[in-house]
Design a protein around this motif. Structure first.
Motif, PDB file in Angstrom:
ATOM      1  N   GLY A 163       0.826  -1.209   0.000  1.00 34.76           N
ATOM      2  CA  GLY A 163       0.000   0.000   0.000  1.00 34.76           C
ATOM      3  C   GLY A 163       0.857   1.254   0.000  1.00 34.76           C
ATOM      4  N   ALA A 164       0.197   2.407  -0.029  1.00 31.57           N
ATOM      5  CA  ALA A 164       0.891   3.698  -0.037  1.00 31.57           C
ATOM      6  C   ALA A 164      -0.011   4.751   0.575  1.00 31.57           C
ATOM      7  N   GLU A 165       0.598   5.795   1.136  1.00 33.96           N
ATOM      8  CA  GLU A 165      -0.167   6.905   1.696  1.00 33.96           C
ATOM      9  C   GLU A 165       0.684   8.168   1.671  1.00 33.96           C
ATOM     10  N   VAL A 166       0.039   9.303   1.927  1.00 31.66           N
ATOM     11  CA  VAL A 166       0.726  10.588   1.985  1.00 31.66           C
ATOM     12  C   VAL A 166       1.366  10.732   3.362  1.00 31.66           C
ATOM     13  N   LEU A 167       2.659  11.052   3.389  1.00 33.44           N
ATOM     14  CA  LEU A 167       3.367  11.203   4.656  1.00 33.44           C
ATOM     15  C   LEU A 167       3.486  12.657   5.073  1.00 33.44           C
ATOM     16  N   GLU A 168       3.884  13.531   4.148  1.00 36.72           N
ATOM     17  CA  GLU A 168       4.128  14.939   4.496  1.00 36.72           C
ATOM     18  C   GLU A 168       3.864  15.819   3.281  1.00 36.72           C
ATOM     19  N   VAL A 169       3.271  16.990   3.535  1.00 39.61           N
ATOM     20  CA  VAL A 169       2.963  17.937   2.462  1.00 39.61           C
ATOM     21  C   VAL A 169       3.424  19.322   2.876  1.00 39.61           C
ATOM     22  N   THR A 170       4.158  19.994   1.993  1.00 45.51           N
ATOM     23  CA  THR A 170       4.427  21.429   2.144  1.00 45.51           C
ATOM     24  C   THR A 170       3.989  22.110   0.856  1.00 45.51           C
ATOM     25  N   ALA A 171       3.489  23.327   0.989  1.00 37.82           N
ATOM     26  CA  ALA A 171       3.007  24.068  -0.177  1.00 37.82           C
ATOM     27  C   ALA A 171       3.376  25.541  -0.014  1.00 37.82           C
ATOM     28  N   VAL A 172       3.971  26.116  -1.037  1.00 39.83           N
ATOM     29  CA  VAL A 172       4.375  27.522  -0.993  1.00 39.83           C
ATOM     30  C   VAL A 172       3.822  28.227  -2.221  1.00 39.83           C
ATOM     31  N   PRO A 173       3.567  29.528  -2.113  1.00 39.92           N
ATOM     32  CA  PRO A 173       3.129  30.272  -3.305  1.00 39.92           C
ATOM     33  C   PRO A 173       4.128  30.086  -4.443  1.00 39.92           C
ATOM     34  N   SER A 174       3.621  29.787  -5.617  1.00 38.16           N
ATOM     35  CA  SER A 174       4.506  29.488  -6.748  1.00 38.16           C
ATOM     36  C   SER A 174       5.465  30.637  -7.043  1.00 38.16           C
ATOM     37  N   ALA A 175       5.026  31.867  -6.781  1.00 41.69           N
ATOM     38  CA  ALA A 175       5.889  33.024  -7.049  1.00 41.69           C
ATOM     39  C   ALA A 175       7.094  33.062  -6.128  1.00 41.69           C
ATOM     40  N   GLU A 176       7.033  32.346  -4.974  1.00 43.92           N
ATOM     41  CA  GLU A 176       8.137  32.342  -4.019  1.00 43.92           C
ATOM     42  C   GLU A 176       8.775  30.964  -3.875  1.00 43.92           C
ATOM     43  N   ALA A 177       8.419  30.028  -4.733  1.00 42.57           N
ATOM     44  CA  ALA A 177       8.965  28.678  -4.640  1.00 42.57           C
ATOM     45  C   ALA A 177      10.399  28.641  -5.150  1.00 42.57           C
ATOM     46  N   PRO A 178      11.258  27.804  -4.545  1.00 42.92           N
ATOM     47  CA  PRO A 178      12.606  27.643  -5.093  1.00 42.92           C
ATOM     48  C   PRO A 178      12.544  27.175  -6.545  1.00 42.92           C
ATOM     49  N   ALA A 179      13.489  27.639  -7.349  1.00 44.26           N
ATOM     50  CA  ALA A 179      13.514  27.261  -8.762  1.00 44.26           C
ATOM     51  C   ALA A 179      13.769  25.766  -8.898  1.00 44.26           C
ATOM     52  N   GLU A 180      13.176  25.177  -9.911  1.00 45.03           N
ATOM     53  CA  GLU A 180      13.417  23.762 -10.147  1.00 45.03           C
ATOM     54  C   GLU A 180      14.826  23.554 -10.686  1.00 45.03           C
ATOM     55  N   PRO A 181      15.383  22.349 -10.496  1.00 52.38           N
ATOM     56  CA  PRO A 181      16.752  22.091 -10.945  1.00 52.38           C
ATOM     57  C   PRO A 181      16.931  22.416 -12.427  1.00 52.38           C
ATOM     58  N   GLY A 182      18.028  23.071 -12.721  1.00 53.08           N
ATOM     59  CA  GLY A 182      18.330  23.404 -14.103  1.00 53.08           C
ATOM     60  C   GLY A 182      17.696  24.679 -14.614  1.00 53.08           C
ATOM     61  N   VAL A 183      16.903  25.350 -13.770  1.00 50.71           N
ATOM     62  CA  VAL A 183      16.225  26.591 -14.170  1.00 50.71           C
ATOM     63  C   VAL A 183      16.784  27.742 -13.348  1.00 50.71           C
ATOM     64  N   VAL A 302      11.657  28.486   1.766  1.00 49.57           N
ATOM     65  CA  VAL A 302      12.212  27.137   1.888  1.00 49.57           C
ATOM     66  C   VAL A 302      11.531  26.437   3.059  1.00 49.57           C
ATOM     67  N   THR A 303      11.736  25.118   3.154  1.00 48.55           N
ATOM     68  CA  THR A 303      11.011  24.325   4.157  1.00 48.55           C
ATOM     69  C   THR A 303      11.969  23.497   5.008  1.00 48.55           C
ATOM     70  N   PRO A 304      12.722  24.139   5.923  1.00 51.03           N
ATOM     71  CA  PRO A 304      13.669  23.401   6.763  1.00 51.03           C
ATOM     72  C   PRO A 304      13.025  22.705   7.959  1.00 51.03           C
ATOM     73  N   ASN A 305      11.750  23.020   8.271  1.00 51.19           N
ATOM     74  CA  ASN A 305      11.052  22.423   9.415  1.00 51.19           C
ATOM     75  C   ASN A 305      11.857  22.581  10.703  1.00 51.19           C
ATOM     76  N   LEU A 306      11.942  23.813  11.177  1.00 51.15           N
ATOM     77  CA  LEU A 306      12.696  24.124  12.388  1.00 51.15           C
ATOM     78  C   LEU A 306      11.880  23.743  13.626  1.00 51.15           C
ATOM     79  N   ASP A 307      12.350  22.768  14.379  1.00 50.60           N
ATOM     80  CA  ASP A 307      11.701  22.388  15.645  1.00 50.60           C
ATOM     81  C   ASP A 307      12.430  23.096  16.778  1.00 50.60           C
ATOM     82  N   LEU A 308      12.020  24.322  17.052  1.00 50.95           N
ATOM     83  CA  LEU A 308      12.768  25.200  17.952  1.00 50.95           C
ATOM     84  C   LEU A 308      12.509  24.922  19.426  1.00 50.95           C
ATOM     85  N   GLY A 309      11.646  23.996  19.745  1.00 41.92           N
ATOM     86  CA  GLY A 309      11.347  23.718  21.143  1.00 41.92           C
ATOM     87  C   GLY A 309      10.824  24.963  21.845  1.00 41.92           C
TER      88      GLY A 309
END
Length: 330
Positions: A163-183, A302-309
């Protein structure tokens, strides 16, 4: 007047035998078309891939798995009647031999989003076998995008994926998303974050900046950061420190900033450090960070997921030029 002689009728048993032969032959004759063995029909009469199983997945943050396709289990080789050679099933070619999951991404927001989704392929006992990541770019508001993700190669001794399932999702406005590789974006620089390192409650990640443009790019100082929660709203109560010396020593990110220029193709890094210590109060998690390389530049989330406690502190090192062959700073 002559009388026509009546033709004798065949015996009843012979007629019945002829009808049985025609009935048996009909499926064999229809099998001469293009339908392949083992294929089935889906609703509406279209052929459905063998092994595809619908999934009733509630999903996460607008992303859900709709079906999984599992290749047939490989049978053990069996001896032929003559015992002169071994007969075994042919292996499936390429990606067809890998389990896959169909998914859909639905943007219920008001602006175009770029999604990064981590899926998990599971064994029968619920164990995670593989966690592939997929980036789905520029999903418009109110739109749904569908795709397929495949698992990686599994060793022969590994449990079978079921089987398969969704583990984690992040979503950012496309205008501020990191460029895809090679672009290379219009700004002429690409900004990203690595997965970092963790030990004894200390967390370290690095921001990476590459001059992908055609002109020199100057830096002098610290990256400008804005911490965002899971709704991409500003996080209050966290102090951003210049340098990482207030978090730990020995990272090389507590040096004072120095001006330098990146030629096209050159890179720089800046280290982030924090501790996830949890004492009194509510732990703070920062899944998103809006980054500006310097004042006046376009932001990138960017999405570093800072767990700052509950420490309330994040140390940020200055931009440092990456030396040839050098990895991430710190």
């Amino acid at each position: 007047m002559s009388r026509r002689q009546a033709r004798p009728r065949p015996p009843l048993a012979a007629t019945a035998s002829l009808l049985v032969a025609l009935v048996v032959a009909a499926p064999l004759l229809s099998g001469c078309g293009t339908q392949s063995a083992g294929s089935g029909s889906a609703a509406g009469g279209s052929a459905a891939p063998s092994g595809r199983t619908p999934v009733n997945d509630p999903g996460k943050d607008g992303v859900r798995v709709t079906s999984v396709t599992l290749p047939p289990a490989s049978p053990s080789p069996s001896p032929s009647p003559s015992d002169d050679y071994i007969v075994s099933a042919d292996s499936l070619p390429g990606d067809a031999a890998k389990p896959s999951a169909d998914y859909e991404v639905t943007n219920s927001g008001t602006e175009a989003l770029t999604y990064t989704v981590i899926f998990t392929f599971l064994s029968a006992d619920g164990g995670a076998m593989d966690n592939p990541s997929v980036t789905v770019r520029d999903v418009g508001p109110g739109k749904t995008v569908r795709g397929t993700v495949r698992s990686g190669e599994m060793p022969p001794s590994a449990p079978r994926i079921t089987g398969a399932e969704v583990l984690e999702v992040t979503a950012v406005p496309s205008a501020e998303a990191p460029a895809e590789p090679g672009v290379c974006p219009a700004s002429g620089v690409r900004v990203s974050v690595d997965r970092g390192d963790a030990a004894m409650g200390l967390r370290v990640v690095s921001l990476h900046l590459t001059n992908c443009g055609t002109r020199p790019y100057s830096l002098d100082g610290y990256p400008l950061l804005e911490l965002l929660d899971d709704r991409r709203e500003p996080v209050d109560g966290v102090k951003i420190l210049d340098g990482t010396g207030g978090i730990t020593t020995g990272l090389g990110s507590d040096l004072p900033p120095e001006p330098f220029t990146l030629a096209p193709g050159e890179s720089a890094t800046a280290g982030l450090a924090w501790r996830n210590t949890t004492q009194f109060g509510t732990p703070v998690n920062v899944p998103y960070v809006r980054v500006r390389a310097k004042t006046g530049t376009d932001p990138v989330i960017v999405t570093p997921n800072l767990d700052l406690g509950t420490t309330g502190k994040l140390g940020v090192g200055p931009w440092q030029k990456t030396k040839p062959g050098q990895g991430a700073a710190g």
